[in-house]
Design a protein around this motif. Structure first.
Motif, PDB file in Angstrom:
ATOM      1  N   LEU A   2    -102.847 -75.193  31.051  1.00 46.77           N
ATOM      2  CA  LEU A   2    -101.163 -74.579  30.706  1.00 46.77           C
ATOM      3  C   LEU A   2    -100.925 -73.413  31.046  1.00 46.77           C
ATOM      4  O   LEU A   2    -101.260 -72.344  31.054  1.00 46.77           O
ATOM      5  N   LEU A  15    -110.418 -75.581  31.621  1.00 41.93           N
ATOM      6  CA  LEU A  15    -109.594 -76.684  31.419  1.00 41.93           C
ATOM      7  C   LEU A  15    -108.577 -76.471  30.069  1.00 41.93           C
ATOM      8  O   LEU A  15    -107.420 -76.901  30.453  1.00 41.93           O
ATOM      9  N   TRP A  16    -108.901 -75.633  29.258  1.00 39.93           N
ATOM     10  CA  TRP A  16    -108.096 -75.393  28.248  1.00 39.93           C
ATOM     11  C   TRP A  16    -106.890 -74.351  28.856  1.00 39.93           C
ATOM     12  O   TRP A  16    -105.710 -74.351  28.262  1.00 39.93           O
ATOM     13  N   PHE A  56    -109.329 -71.945  14.035  1.00 37.69           N
ATOM     14  CA  PHE A  56    -108.516 -72.892  14.323  1.00 37.69           C
ATOM     15  C   PHE A  56    -107.822 -72.657  15.834  1.00 37.69           C
ATOM     16  O   PHE A  56    -107.196 -71.545  15.790  1.00 37.69           O
ATOM     17  N   ALA A  57    -107.771 -73.396  16.784  1.00 38.46           N
ATOM     18  CA  ALA A  57    -106.939 -73.347  18.001  1.00 38.46           C
ATOM     19  C   ALA A  57    -107.315 -72.141  18.791  1.00 38.46           C
ATOM     20  O   ALA A  57    -106.387 -71.740  19.802  1.00 38.46           O
ATOM     21  N   PRO A 110     -99.612 -70.257  25.379  1.00 40.87           N
ATOM     22  CA  PRO A 110     -98.887 -71.554  24.868  1.00 40.87           C
ATOM     23  C   PRO A 110     -98.592 -71.618  23.293  1.00 40.87           C
ATOM     24  O   PRO A 110     -97.535 -72.101  22.901  1.00 40.87           O
ATOM     25  N   LEU A 111     -99.155 -70.726  22.663  1.00 40.81           N
ATOM     26  CA  LEU A 111     -98.848 -70.669  21.224  1.00 40.81           C
ATOM     27  C   LEU A 111     -98.209 -69.296  20.739  1.00 40.81           C
ATOM     28  O   LEU A 111     -98.432 -68.924  19.640  1.00 40.81           O
ATOM     29  N   SER A 167    -109.534 -72.037  20.858  1.00 39.82           N
ATOM     30  CA  SER A 167    -109.483 -72.731  22.534  1.00 39.82           C
ATOM     31  C   SER A 167    -108.298 -72.055  23.329  1.00 39.82           C
ATOM     32  O   SER A 167    -108.705 -71.889  24.420  1.00 39.82           O
ATOM     33  N   ILE A 168    -107.205 -72.024  22.754  1.00 35.19           N
ATOM     34  CA  ILE A 168    -106.026 -71.846  23.315  1.00 35.19           C
ATOM     35  C   ILE A 168    -105.630 -70.186  23.192  1.00 35.19           C
ATOM     36  O   ILE A 168    -105.566 -69.495  24.089  1.00 35.19           O
TER      37      ILE A 168
END
Lengths: 510, 123
Positions: free
Chosen positions: B88, B84-85, B8-9, B55-56, B11-12
Motif C-alpha cells: 500500500l 507484501l505489507w 497490534f497493527a 496508511p494508518l 505490520s503496517i
C-alpha cells in the motif's frame, strides 16, 4: 405515668438478632438511651408544668439538659441527615449515622459512612482528606453491606467520577434486600433516577424506580420520576398485555406526594401531556459496511492490494461490526488463495528457499490482527462454519484468549479466597464487580452453546470463592450477591444443576 | 533484533519500508542510503525526520527504529514478509464515514435540573 418510650425501646432491643450484633450494632441501641432521657424529660417537664411536682430551679436545668441529650440520641439518623449533612460535617454525620439502630439496623457502620459521604457532597473545595477519612472507616468495615456500597458510590461522586458512582449505586439493587437498609436503597435509587433524568436516559429512570419492596425502598421523588419516565418512553406492555405506563391520574398522585411540587410542575405537565405511543417495530439502525475507498477500487484487479486497503481501513475504524470482520476475512481469503498472488510470490521471491513462505507469514499476521480486532471491538465469537478459513482461525485464537483470560481471572479470585488473602472491604467488592463484568462481557460475546459449555468452569471457581467468603469470613452480603448472579446466569444459559444449587444458596441467611 | 514496537497493527505501522520511506523492490543501496539520510537528519534534530507516513497515519521515527528497519531489510527472508505489507502507498486512508443515524426519532428531551430540584448537587 407509664414509661412508654423505654418499654418500646426494650422490646426493640430484645428483637435484635445475633447477625445484627455481628454487623456492629451496639449492645444497647442508642435510641433506647435517648428515649429514656426523653421519657424523664417529659415526665419531669410535664409534672413541673402541671404543678403536680415542685422542683428546684436546678432540677429544671437537669430537665433541660436531659432534653438537650435526648433529642439527638433518640433520633440520631435525623440529626445526621438533617443537621450534619447540610452543614457538611462528615465526621459528626458519620458518628451519628452509625448510632441509628432504627434506620441502619442491618448496617451500622455502613450507615455512618453513608451519612459521612452525603455530608462530603455538600462540601465545596478540597474534599480529598474527608473522602480519605470516610474510606478509612469503610475499610474497617468487614463485611461491607448495602449502606457501605451506597457510601462508596457517593464517595465516587464526591471525587467527580459520575460513571463509577452510577455503577456502584446500581450495585445496591443487586444485593439481597435483607442486606440493605431501606434508607440506603432509597437514597441510591433517588440519585440514580434524578441523574438519569438529567441526562434524558428515561429507561434508566424507570429501572431506578423499580425494585424489591418498592414502597419502602423508593422515595416519593423516585416514584414520581419513574411514573413520568413511563409516560415519556414508548408504550410497553407487561407480560399480561397491560400497558406499563402510568395513567394521568397516577402521575398526578405521584407528583402530589413528591417533594418540590412547585419546581416539578413544568416537568409534570410535560410528562402528563406526553401520550405514550406504541413502538411496534424496534428502531432500525442502518448497518455500517466497511467500504473500500474509491481510489483503491479503480486500481484494477489486484486482490492483495485490495485486501491490504480494507485491512488498513479496518484497523483505523473506531467501530466495526461482525459483518465488517466477515467481509474482511473473505477478502483476505480470496487474496491469499488467488492464483495471481501465488504466481507473483513465486516469481518475486524465487531466490528464497520457500517462495511461498511470505504469503503464509502474511496470512498468520492477518489472523493475529483479526483476532485483535475481534477482542478490541468486542465482537461476537460465532463459529464461521469453515474451520480452515482465516476468520475461523482468528475466532479460534480469540476464543482461546478469552477463555484463558476469564479462567485465569476466576482461578486467581478463587485462589485468593482459599488462601484467605483479604482486601479492604471496598476493594473486595470492586474485585468481584470487575470479575463479574469480565464474565458478562465474555458471555455476551460467546455463542450461547459455547457459553453454556464453558460456564461450569467459571461457576466452580466462583462458587468455591463465594462459599469461603460466606463461611469463613462472614461476607454474607457479597457471597449472596455472587450466588444471585450465578443463579441468573445459570438459568439464562440453561445450566439446570448450577441453577438448582444456587437457588438453595441464595436462601442462606444474609 | 525484534521490532521496537511489536504491537497490534505493527505490520503496517512499523513496516521497515515505511520507516525508511522506500518502496518494495528497491535495491540494497537505496535503503542503505535512506537509512543513513534519516539517521543524519535525526542526529541534527530536523523536524522533517521526526515522523514517517503510513496508511494508518504518521508514526514517530527514532534512530533505533531506523537501524532496526535497515537490519530487517538486509535479511532477504524477513524483507520478503515486510514487502507484501508495504504494497500500500503510505498515505492515510480516507476518514471513516460518520455514523449513520437510526431511523428512529430522537428520544424525549432530558430534564437537566432534576438533580438540583431534588436536592442533589451535580458533581
Amino acid at each position: 405515668m407509664i414509661p412508654v418510650f423505654p418499654i418500646i425501646a426494650l422490646l426493640m432491643a430484645s428483637k435484635r438478632t445475633p447477625s445484627e450484633a455481628e454487623m456492629g450494632a451496639q449492645s444497647v441501641p442508642i435510641e433506647l438511651v435517648g428515649w429514656v432521657f426523653l421519657y424523664f424529660f417529659t415526665f419531669f417537664g410535664l409534672g413541673s408544668l402541671l404543678g403536680e411536682m415542685q422542683f428546684e430551679i436546678a432540677l429544671k436545668w437537669v430537665a433541660l439538659l436531659a432534653l438537650f441529650c435526648a433529642v439527638p440520641l433518640a433520633f440520631p439518623w435525623m440529626m445526621a441527615r438533617r443537621v450534619f449533612v447540610p452543614l457538611g460535617w462528615h465526621r459528626a454525620a458519620y458518628r451519628f449515622g452509625r448510632l441509628s439502630h432504627h434506620f441502619m439496623a442491618r448496617d451500622h457502620r455502613g450507615g455512618g459512612a453513608l451519612a459521612g459521604a452525603l455530608a462530603i457532597l455538600r462540601v465545596r473545595g478540597d474534599r480529598t482528606a474527608a473522602i480519605a477519612w470516610i474510606e478509612a472507616r469503610l475499610a474497617e468495615d468487614q463485611p461491607l453491606r448495602g449502606a457501605g456500597i451506597a457510601a462508596m458510590g457517593f464517595l465516587q461522586l464526591a471525587r467527580g467520577d459520575r460513571e463509577s458512582a452510577r455503577q456502584m449505586l446500581a450495585e445496591v439493587d443487586a444485593l439481597s434486600p435483607y442486606a440493605v437498609p431501606y434508607v440506603a436503597a432509597m437514597l441510591a435509587s433517588e440519585w440514580r433516577a434524578a441523574e438519569a433524568a438529567s441526562r434524558g436516559d428515561w429507561a434508566e429512570v424507570r429501572r431506578a424506580g423499580t425494585g424489591p419492596n418498592l414502597a419502602e425502598t423508593r422515595s416519593n421523588a423516585t416514584r414520581f420520576l419513574a411514573a413520568a419516565a413511563s409516560r415519556l418512553l414508548p408504550l410497553e406492555l407487561d407480560p399480561r398485555g397491560r400497558p406499563r405506563h402510568a395513567s394521568k391520574l397516577r402521575l398526578w398522585w405521584r407528583w402530589l406526594t413528591a417533594p418540590k411540587r412547585f419546581r416539578t410542575w413544568a416537568f409534570y405537565q410535560r410528562a402528563r401531556d406526553s401520550e405514550p405511543i406504541p413502538s411496534p417495530t424496534p428502531p432500525r439502525v442502518k448497518a455500517r459496511v466497511l467500504t473500500l475507498p474509491p481510489r483503491a477500487r479503480s486500481e484494477g484487479p489486484d486482490r492483495l492490494r485490495r485486501a491490504l486497503t480494507l485491512h488498513a481501513r479496518a484497523l483505523a475504524e473506531a467501530r466495526l461490526s461482525d459483518h465488517d470482520l466477515v467481509r474482511l476475512g473473505r477478502v483476505w481469503e480470496v487474496a491469499c488463495a488467488d492464483a495471481a498472488t501465488v504466481r507473483t510470490s513465486r516469481q518475486r521471491f524465487a531466490t528464497l528457499p520457500d517462495p511461498l513462505h511470505p504469503i503464509r507469514d502474511l496470512r498468520s499476521q492477518v489472523e493475529a490482527d483479526l483476532g485483535h480486532l475481534l477482542a478490541r471491538h468486542r465482537l461476537r465469537l460465532a463459529p464461521t462454519g469453515d474451520d480452515e478459513s482465516i476468520l475461523a482461525t482468528a475466532v479460534w485464537h480469540a476464543l482461546q484468549s478469552l477463555h484463558e483470560e476469564v479462567e485465569s481471572a476466576c482461578e486467581a479470585y478463587c485462589l485468593r479466597a482459599i488462601e484467605n488473602r483479604r482486601l479492604p472491604a471496598p476493594a473486595e467488592w470492586n474485585e468481584w464487580r470487575a470479575l463479574r463484568e469480565l464474565c458478562d462481557q465474555a458471555i455476551a460475546r460467546l455463542d450461547p452453546e459455547v457459553a453454556a459449555a464453558t460456564f461450569p468452569y467459571w461457576n466452580d471457581a466462583i462458587t468455591t470463592a463465594a462459599c469461603l467468603l460466606y463461611n469463613q469470613r462472614g461476607e454474607k452480603a457479597l457471597a449472596n450477591a455472587m450466588f444471585r448472579w450465578l443463579l441468573a446466569r445459570a438459568t439464562k444459559l440453561g445450566c439446570a444443576g448450577a441453577a438448582t444449587l444456587h437457588a438453595e444458596n441464595v436462601k442462606c441467611e444474609v | 533484533m525484534s521490532s521496537p514496537r511489536p504491537d497490534f497493527a505493527a505490520s503496517i505501522t512499523d513496516n521497515p519500508f515505511y520507516v525508511l520511506e522506500v518502496r518494495p523492490g528497491c535495491g540494497r543501496h537505496d535503503f542503505e542510503d535512506a537509512a543513513q539520510k534519516w539517521l543524519a537528519m535525526l542526529e541534527l534534530g530536523l523536524a522533517a525526520a521526526s515522523h514517517y507516513p503510513t496508511p494508518l497515519g504518521p508514526q514517530p521515527r527514532t534512530s533505533e527504529k531506523v537501524r532496526w528497519a535497515a537490519n530487517e531489510l538486509r535479511d532477504p527472508q524477513r524483507r520478503a514478509g515486510h514487502e507484501l505489507w508495504a504494497e500500500l502507498e503510505p498515505i492515510e486512508p480516507a476518514k471513516p464515514a460518520p455514523e449513520p443515524a437510526g431511523e428512529s426519532s430522537p428520544g424525549p428531551a432530558a430534564w437537566p435540573e432534576a438533580l438540583r430540584v431534588f436536592g442533589w448537587r451535580p458533581a
